[in-house]
Design an enzyme around this catalytic site. Structure first.
Site, PDB file in Angstrom:
ATOM      1  N   ARG A 239       0.867  -1.178   0.000  1.00  0.00           N
ATOM      2  CA  ARG A 239       0.000   0.000   0.000  1.00  0.00           C
ATOM      3  C   ARG A 239       0.909   1.235   0.000  1.00  0.00           C
ATOM      4  NH1 ARG A 239      -3.381  -2.719  -1.654  1.00  0.00           N
ATOM      5  NH2 ARG A 239      -5.462  -3.156  -0.854  1.00  0.00           N
ATOM      6  N   GLU A 268      -3.143   7.773  -4.048  1.00  0.00           N
ATOM      7  CA  GLU A 268      -3.636   7.298  -5.352  1.00  0.00           C
ATOM      8  C   GLU A 268      -4.918   8.006  -5.734  1.00  0.00           C
ATOM      9  OE1 GLU A 268      -3.896   2.986  -5.735  1.00  0.00           O
ATOM     10  OE2 GLU A 268      -1.854   2.848  -4.970  1.00  0.00           O
ATOM     11  N   HIS A 286      -0.770   0.496  -9.911  1.00  0.00           N
ATOM     12  CA  HIS A 286      -1.418  -0.450  -8.988  1.00  0.00           C
ATOM     13  C   HIS A 286      -2.011  -1.644  -9.753  1.00  0.00           C
ATOM     14  CE1 HIS A 286      -3.475  -0.748  -4.816  1.00  0.00           C
ATOM     15  NE2 HIS A 286      -3.153  -1.943  -5.298  1.00  0.00           N
TER      16      HIS A 286
END
Ligand code: GLV
Length: 324
Positions: A239, A268, A286
């Site tokens: 993450r 993000e 991602h």
């Protein structure tokens, strides 16, 4: 009354078809539910929610879900869901473990190789017309073979990365909240390091596979970046907020670490502007689990949890329920 399910974005069609065999299903458009307000507005109509990791399923969203019985995240990580409120309201929460382990591990090794052997810089050089023939000193990189990999988070994905890394000739160190079972350590010849800050200066590559929690937020900060070897390569497929992105960008610009392969970002979909121009840094959107096969399996696992819960199956027989 037929039960209703909201899938927040288009996913692999066979998963939607499966849900449609049982329920009335609405599918949002890409990005429709990336904010809390839009979810709060629609959630009272639904018995089940199949959100993406980009959807903030906050306490307010769950509290507004008068009929909501299950949230089945389209991801293994579930830091986008307020578990505490879900538990208090008796709403089941599911994630998608196991099915994406191999895909993510494979992608992680790909990032390590691409950064260490400079694939992306080399392609740019070639396409810019700079290649004038074989160069004895061109694009010298670092081999995985014989290098030491420090894994932070030895869960399913960390272990799958370690297996591949060992096959490539790497020496494995790892840190985890609790020590892995001795059989795994033996199989991988992996050494447990109790304190993550002791693992950092010993590693040629550091790969992050921990969940995002209060303890892991900015685990890799300015100080830990300073403690890395000057040619160390940092890989993050966990993450974004586990790494202080601004500090990483500075370390790369100043050349105090060797490189980075980064698939997840602190804010993000924003990517720190200094990271975008940093040398020896490969950035991907991602996508570590993004193979057709794995994304279908992720969707099916989430969909099956919804079917099982809404059709009243005994929760102890639904393997991917996190709670209650
Ligand atoms: C992806 O990041 C996931 O948690 O599945």
């Amino acid at each position: 009354m037929e039960e209703r399910v909201l899938v927040t974005e288009p996913i692999i069609p066979s998963v939607i078809e499966k849900l449609e065999e049982h329920f009335q299903v609405d599918v949002g458009n890409r990005g429709d539910y990336n904010d809390e307000e839009s979810l709060i507005e629609v959630i009272p109509k639904y018995d089940a929610l199949l959100p993406m990791l980009s959807n903030p399923v906050t306490g307010e969203v769950i509290a507004a879900g008068d009929r909501l019985k299950i949230i089945a995240n389209h991801a293994v990580g579930y830091n986008n869901i307020d578990l505490e409120t879900a538990r208090k309201q008796g709403v089941f929460v599911a994630n998608t473990p196991d099915v994406l382990t191999e895909s993510c591990a494979e992608f992680t090794i790909g990032l390590m190789l691409a950064v260490a052997r400079r694939f992306f810089e080399a392609q740019r050089y070639l396409l810019e017309g700079k290649f004038e023939g074989w160069e004895p000193l061109g694009f010298l990189g670092k081999e995985l073979n014989g290098s030491r990999l420090g894994i932070v988070g030895m869960g399913r994905i960390g272990t799958a990365v370690a297996r591949r890394a060992k096959a490539l000739g790497m020496d494995i160190l790892y840190h985890n909240r609790s020590r892995a079972d001795r059989q795994i350590e033996k199989e991988l010849e992996a050494r447990y390091i109790e304190n993550v800050q002791d693992l950092i200066p010993k590693s040629d590559f550091i790969s992050l596979h921990c969940p995002l929690t209060e303890e892991t937020e900015h685990l890799i900060d300015e100080e830990s970046l300073e403690n890395m070897k000057s040619d160390a390569i940092l890989i993050n497929t966990s993450r974004g907020p586990v790494v202080d992105e601004a500090a990483l960008a500075e370390a790369l610009h100043e050349g105090t670490i060797g490189g980075a392969g980064i698939d997840v970002f602190e804010y993000e979909p924003e990517v720190h502007p200094r990271l975008q121009t940093a040398p020896h840094c490969l950035l991907t959107p991602h996508m570590a689990s993004a193979s057709h096969k794995t994304r279908e399996a992720i969707g099916m696992l989430a969909a099956n949890a919804i079917i099982d819960v809404l059709e009243g199956k005994d929760p102890s027989e639904i393997p991917n329920l996190i709670q209650p």
